[in-house]
Design an enzyme around this catalytic site. Structure first.
Site, PDB file in Angstrom:
ATOM      1  N   GLU A 256     -11.248  -8.394  12.169  1.00 37.97           N
ATOM      2  CA  GLU A 256     -11.912  -7.292  11.471  1.00 37.97           C
ATOM      3  C   GLU A 256     -11.802  -7.471   9.961  1.00 37.97           C
ATOM      4  OE1 GLU A 256     -11.352  -3.246  12.417  1.00 37.97           O
ATOM      5  OE2 GLU A 256     -11.484  -3.571  14.563  1.00 37.97           O
TER       6      GLU A 256
ATOM      7  N   CYS B   5     -11.264  -5.445   2.410  1.00 37.47           N
ATOM      8  CA  CYS B   5      -9.959  -5.481   3.056  1.00 37.47           C
ATOM      9  C   CYS B   5      -9.998  -6.654   4.038  1.00 37.47           C
ATOM     10  CB  CYS B   5      -9.739  -4.145   3.760  1.00 37.47           C
ATOM     11  SG  CYS B   5      -8.185  -4.056   4.643  1.00 37.47           S
TER      12      CYS B   5
ATOM     13  N   CYS C 284      -1.270  -9.446  14.977  1.00 38.35           N
ATOM     14  CA  CYS C 284      -0.093  -9.383  14.105  1.00 38.35           C
ATOM     15  C   CYS C 284       1.161  -9.314  14.970  1.00 38.35           C
ATOM     16  CB  CYS C 284      -0.162  -8.138  13.211  1.00 38.35           C
ATOM     17  SG  CYS C 284       1.190  -8.032  12.022  1.00 38.35           S
TER      18      CYS C 284
ATOM     19  N   CYS D 290       4.562  -2.910  14.109  1.00 36.52           N
ATOM     20  CA  CYS D 290       4.923  -1.618  13.508  1.00 36.52           C
ATOM     21  C   CYS D 290       4.368  -0.506  14.406  1.00 36.52           C
ATOM     22  CB  CYS D 290       4.359  -1.506  12.095  1.00 36.52           C
ATOM     23  SG  CYS D 290       4.973  -2.811  11.017  1.00 36.52           S
TER      24      CYS D 290
ATOM     25  N   CYS E 137       0.799   1.255  13.836  1.00 41.39           N
ATOM     26  CA  CYS E 137      -0.348   0.409  13.464  1.00 41.39           C
ATOM     27  C   CYS E 137      -1.056  -0.145  14.693  1.00 41.39           C
ATOM     28  CB  CYS E 137       0.158  -0.739  12.577  1.00 41.39           C
ATOM     29  SG  CYS E 137      -1.145  -1.907  12.128  1.00 41.39           S
TER      30      CYS E 137
ATOM     31  N   GLY F  69      -2.845  -8.404  10.345  1.00 37.89           N
ATOM     32  CA  GLY F  69      -1.908  -9.493  10.101  1.00 37.89           C
ATOM     33  C   GLY F  69      -0.924  -9.260   8.970  1.00 37.89           C
TER      34      GLY F  69
ATOM     35  N   SER G 138      -0.395  -7.305   0.456  1.00 40.49           N
ATOM     36  CA  SER G 138       0.491  -6.259   0.970  1.00 40.49           C
ATOM     37  C   SER G 138       1.331  -6.831   2.110  1.00 40.49           C
ATOM     38  CB  SER G 138      -0.365  -5.093   1.481  1.00 40.49           C
ATOM     39  OG  SER G 138       0.429  -4.136   2.151  1.00 40.49           O
TER      40      SER G 138
ATOM     41  N   SER H  45       5.152  -2.587   1.999  1.00 43.99           N
ATOM     42  CA  SER H  45       5.096  -1.432   2.902  1.00 43.99           C
ATOM     43  C   SER H  45       6.514  -0.976   3.210  1.00 43.99           C
ATOM     44  CB  SER H  45       4.378  -1.825   4.198  1.00 43.99           C
ATOM     45  OG  SER H  45       3.039  -2.140   3.923  1.00 43.99           O
ATOM     46  N   LEU H  46       6.968   0.013   2.484  1.00 39.64           N
ATOM     47  CA  LEU H  46       8.348   0.485   2.628  1.00 39.64           C
ATOM     48  C   LEU H  46       8.445   1.508   3.759  1.00 39.64           C
ATOM     49  CD1 LEU H  46      10.856  -0.319   1.042  1.00 39.64           C
ATOM     50  CD2 LEU H  46      10.563   1.742  -0.343  1.00 39.64           C
TER      51      LEU H  46
ATOM     52  N   ASN I  12      -3.195   7.511   9.440  1.00 38.73           N
ATOM     53  CA  ASN I  12      -4.498   7.519  10.110  1.00 38.73           C
ATOM     54  C   ASN I  12      -4.250   7.382  11.609  1.00 38.73           C
ATOM     55  OD1 ASN I  12      -5.991   7.522   7.637  1.00 38.73           O
ATOM     56  ND2 ASN I  12      -5.505   5.351   7.411  1.00 38.73           N
TER      57      ASN I  12
ATOM     58  N   CYS J 284      -6.962   2.164   7.160  1.00 43.32           N
ATOM     59  CA  CYS J 284      -5.682   1.437   7.247  1.00 43.32           C
ATOM     60  C   CYS J 284      -5.019   1.662   8.591  1.00 43.32           C
ATOM     61  CB  CYS J 284      -4.700   1.962   6.203  1.00 43.32           C
ATOM     62  SG  CYS J 284      -5.110   1.501   4.561  1.00 43.32           S
TER      63      CYS J 284
END
Ligand code: SAH
Length: 368
Positions: free
Chosen positions: A119, A132, A139, A143, A146, A186, A216, A239-240, A315, A358
């Site tokens: 994508e 993006c 990936c 997480c 996600c 990814g 990122s 990404s914390l 999201n 995202c």
């Protein structure tokens, strides 16, 4: 730095030259695609083919400005030579699916030469066109919030497959791309070499300012330092997502092996090595990491850090039941960070209606 063979070594097709195995694109047993090659590399290559040097510049223009997909498209080249090199791949993807959200955001599913689908998202605003891009098919980081992570990992993308995404969006919009963010599918730092090569090509060949390119990462031990050593003047985002180790482990499985303190230390090193600040991304999940005490804790970690915090209201994805906080809660979080003198912004979700925002990328047409 580069594992990709220099193009000068890529033999001509059709003249009985044996092609060494390492020059073959293993996914397709094809020659190294030209996309991602610099003007110098293309010039060397055309000369090696017995063509005059100026054809290198022509080839560069046809690949990066005119969207050539094969040598057949490059009508300024002599017909006989075009036929000789007809099998040398440029490295463009094919469009599998395109959908446009009401806010103008466009999601593309692109098919790679080996049939894999990724994508890419084009995000227009009044002054900008941001792409993006994905850096991997799937990936491995998993997480919890996600969609990409839910689908597992297939393979790294190659340099040309990343550059192609930028050209595809540019051509589709008929407008120059102004910004590129490595925030698609990814984990870019797990594919560092191809990502660095793609960044260089997007900057020098496609012509987008390096400061308008953002990488990122969720953080991979040792790789932030490696990225810093490349001295790219990119925008760097981490990404914390959590204000303490326990919370981070709950959301991000890899945090167990790479504790928050170690990640922050490596980010400090990044600032020292590059002289560039680090942006911290922080997803806001209602009731979980969005309370004022989390903001205070986060501010404590970032004290003395040259930084900027980008808050990303969650999201929704179907597999988990996290909630996006209310605008009031989001504002409270912003206020606490500002009281601690931390620069903060809230990311506006674009493309939500088409699962293009995202964390919603899963290389699927269907809305889940
Ligand atoms: N692997 C890289 C790029 C991932 S996507 C990274 O982790 O940074 C870019 C951003 O979107 C990351 O900050 C990621 O954590 C965030 N994201 C993932 N899922 C999300 C979701 N459901 N809602 C909002 N942001 C999400």
């Amino acid at each position: 730095m580069s594992a990709t063979p220099p193009l000068s070594q890529v033999p001509a097709v059709g003249n009985n030259v044996q092609i060494p195995a390492e020059m073959l694109d293993q996914s397709k047993s094809a020659l190294t695609p030209l996309l991602g090659a610099s003007l110098t590399q293309l010039t060397e290559w055309v000369q090696q083919q017995g063509q005059p040097a100026y054809r290198g510049r022509q080839l560069h223009g046809w690949i990066y400005q005119k969207g050539a997909r094969s040598f057949g498209d490059i009508t300024v080249f002599p017909k006989q030579w075009r036929e000789t090199v007809a099998d040398v791949p440029i490295g463009r993807s094919t469009l599998h699916y395109r959908s446009e959200a009401p806010d103008g955001t466009v999601k593309y599913l692109l098919r790679m030469a080996d049939g894999q689908i990724i994508e890419t998202v084009g995000i227009p605003t009044s002054k900008r066109l941001t792409v993006c891009v994905s850096s991997q098919v799937g990936c491995p980081m998993a997480c919890d919030f996600c969609a990409t992570g839910k689908g597992g990992f297939t393979r790294n993308l190659k340099r040309h497959e990343i550059v192609d995404q930028v050209l595809t969006v540019q051509e589709d919009f008929g407008q120059r791309v102004s910004n590129v963010v490595f925030m698609g599918m990814g984990e870019p730092l797990l594919n560092l070499e191809a990502v660095v090569e793609a960044v260089q090509s997007i900057n020098q060949d496609v012509g987008i300012g390096v400061r308008s390119l953002t990488i990122s990462t969720v953080g991979i031990a040792g790789r932030i330092r490696q990225l810093a050593e490349h001295q790219l003047q990119i925008t760097f985002a981490v990404s914390l997502h959590a204000s303490n180790q326990a919370l981070r482990e709950q959301l991000i499985p890899s945090a167990k092996r790479y504790p928050l303190e170690a990640l922050l230390d490596e980010c400090r090193e990044y600032v020292q090595l590059t002289g560039r600040r680090v942006t911290f991304e922080y997803i806001l999940l209602a009731g979980l990491n969005d309370l004022p005490e989390h903001a205070v804790e986060l501010a404590g970690h970032l004290r003395g850090f040259q930084t900027h915090v980008n808050l990303i209201p969650y999201n929704p994805i179907s597999e988990v039941d996290y909630q996006r906080p209310s605008p009031r809660r989001i504002q409270d979080f912003v206020d606490v960070l500002q009281q601690h003198h931390i620069a903060v912004s809230v990311r506006r979700s674009r493309g939500l209606e088409k699962d293009a925002a995202c964390g919603q990328l899963r290389a699927s047409k269907s809305l889940v």
